[in-house]
Design an enzyme around this catalytic site. Sequence first.
Site, PDB file in Angstrom:
ATOM      1  N   LYS A   1       0.965  -1.287  -0.255  1.00  0.00           N
ATOM      2  CA  LYS A   1       0.469  -0.043  -0.176  1.00  0.00           C
ATOM      3  C   LYS A   1       0.558   1.664   0.260  1.00  0.00           C
ATOM      4  O   LYS A   1       1.833   1.048   0.708  1.00  0.00           O
ATOM      5  CB  LYS A   1      -0.549   0.037   1.360  1.00  0.00           C
ATOM      6  CG  LYS A   1      -2.282   1.028   1.287  1.00  0.00           C
ATOM      7  CD  LYS A   1      -2.531   0.601   2.683  1.00  0.00           C
ATOM      8  CE  LYS A   1      -4.024   1.975   3.163  1.00  0.00           C
ATOM      9  NZ  LYS A   1      -4.430   1.694   4.000  1.00  0.00           N
TER      10      LYS A   1
ATOM     11  N   SER B   1      -9.609   1.815   3.286  1.00  0.00           N
ATOM     12  CA  SER B   1      -8.713   2.881   2.170  1.00  0.00           C
ATOM     13  C   SER B   1      -7.632   2.146   1.535  1.00  0.00           C
ATOM     14  O   SER B   1      -7.441   2.451   0.116  1.00  0.00           O
ATOM     15  CB  SER B   1      -8.057   3.642   2.501  1.00  0.00           C
ATOM     16  OG  SER B   1      -7.463   3.285   3.558  1.00  0.00           O
TER      17      SER B   1
ATOM     18  N   SER C   1      -9.811  -0.290   6.939  1.00  0.00           N
ATOM     19  CA  SER C   1      -9.632  -0.285   5.932  1.00  0.00           C
ATOM     20  C   SER C   1      -8.744  -1.340   4.918  1.00  0.00           C
ATOM     21  O   SER C   1      -7.828  -1.503   3.846  1.00  0.00           O
ATOM     22  CB  SER C   1      -8.526   1.092   5.813  1.00  0.00           C
ATOM     23  OG  SER C   1      -9.056   2.157   6.137  1.00  0.00           O
TER      24      SER C   1
END
Lengths: 484, 95
Positions: free
Chosen positions: A76, A151, A175
Amino acid sequence: MHEYTLMELSRLLREREVSSVELVNAFLHRAEQFNDGLNCFISLFPEHALERARAADGLIAAGEAGPLTGLPVAHKDIFCTAGFKTSCASKMLDNFIAPYNATATERIDAAGSVMIGKTNMDEFAMGSSSETSFYGPVRNPWDTDRVPGGSSGGSACAVSARLVPAATATDTGGSIRQPAALCGVTGLKPTYGRVSRYGMIAYASSLDQGGPITQTAQDAAMLLSAMSGYDRRDATSADVKVDNYLDALNKEIKGLKIGLPREYFSAELERPITDALDGALKLFEQAGASIVDIELPHTELSIPVYYVIASAECSSNLSRYDGVRFGHRCTDPGDIMDLFCRSRSEGFGNEVKRRIMTGTYVLSAGYYDAYYLKAQRLRRLLRDEFRAALEQVDVIVTPTTPTAAFPLGSRLDDPVAMYLSDIYTVSVNLAGLPAISIPAGFSHGLPVGMQIIGNYFREAALLNVAHQYQQMTDWHKRMPGGRQ
Amino acid sequence: MPLDKKEIENIAWLARLTIADRAIAGYTKDLADILALVEQMQSVDTTAIEPLAHPLEIDTQLRPDEVKEEDQRDSFQNIAPLTEDGYYIVPKFIE
């Protein structure tokens, strides 16, 4: 080759059925082919990845391979990766080349994995749809007109579409778990403190926690083993022994006590999700587990409590972005205040500004007690309710989300509606507990997730239950097709 | 309780954000909606509950006060917007 799990690919590498260079090339090719449509990667690093793959092949040939040697992964874009762009999906950090490594990704790297790219996400991890990225929205591979969740939508999307076998992610209010549910993959949020936060760009420091997104619980165990452990560079890192997660997977679940909080099965829950959970609970019972009703009566308050605490911590954490030492700087600042205000206003997107504003307000003189302190008191209440429940049962099973993936744009202009999609996940972060989301069925062709919550530092138990479920079902093997 | 334009501007100032006049109405509505959501917290009497700042309630970790990190100024200043002779350059703010 893309349909194999991390564990299967690891075996193929060790048995020399395939080389790391072949593997990395195959995934890079898929990532390049599908990223235009899905937008799940912010960066791809083909040269770096192939260089690492060649080195991995050398280690494998020499019999010196580590647990993840030669396996492609994606990180990420919230984890600092030295020498590589680390944007947090914000214009603020569009020009930021991290000068150091996050501990979590550095450890995965040290275990031999090959980073092929960095994944897209909501800006500064603030969102539940991966639409607030400076680089445009990520799309759900099951239906590209829908969101992948957020997210960590880029990581979930990339694993779901089999563009990479595993990815790192972070979870502040859901997330990891919510996008894993919406994309039909496995996502584990460890206990707060299990994975070091060093080099993981901060959103809300008392809630943020890194973890893996994979196809299976077994793969999550592989990645978590590499990521976990005490780190002196993170003052909130827990000095607690890391269990052998792979060894724990095959335990029978006979005698397991599963708690079911009735509060989580409200009218807003989509019918096919209730049905999927019912089906899963029947399987657990057949395997010898017992279902116990438990109470988590103040769950509803977890959303307001979360948004007060997360916004407050975000307004403090993001004060570091001032246009002075790194990140975006406005042109021709008239004075120092103009430099601060204009750099920040140009660099941050709408949702980030909204949360900074909310956080600044709840911390401001005259409101601190009514909002921030009140939220902290309720946080203890919510945590104690979980503690009491986990004295009666081994794990708690809930839906991960109240609905399957929603259409792109449908909640972007209504922050409160977006916040409510986190109802089943945020309380786990407030309590600091570990939880995993695994595929448990479909709702009108879209994947549905089941959340399993465990006691502090009992990731091994969660992975065991999830793995046993995945031995009885094949939801986690379903791949998005058609519209991709 | 909706905030007025002056309050929105004051919060923005505290947060070091500039909000364009045309965006004020949007922030007023969004913050009002968020604060209405947050208002639900008042439904529970919490006077007997201590605030919880951190899920693990761990103690602050101490370490010996020894220099362990190397000087990395050049590497950090490589990514800075504007530097000169090892300093970060900003508009003059001390008269």
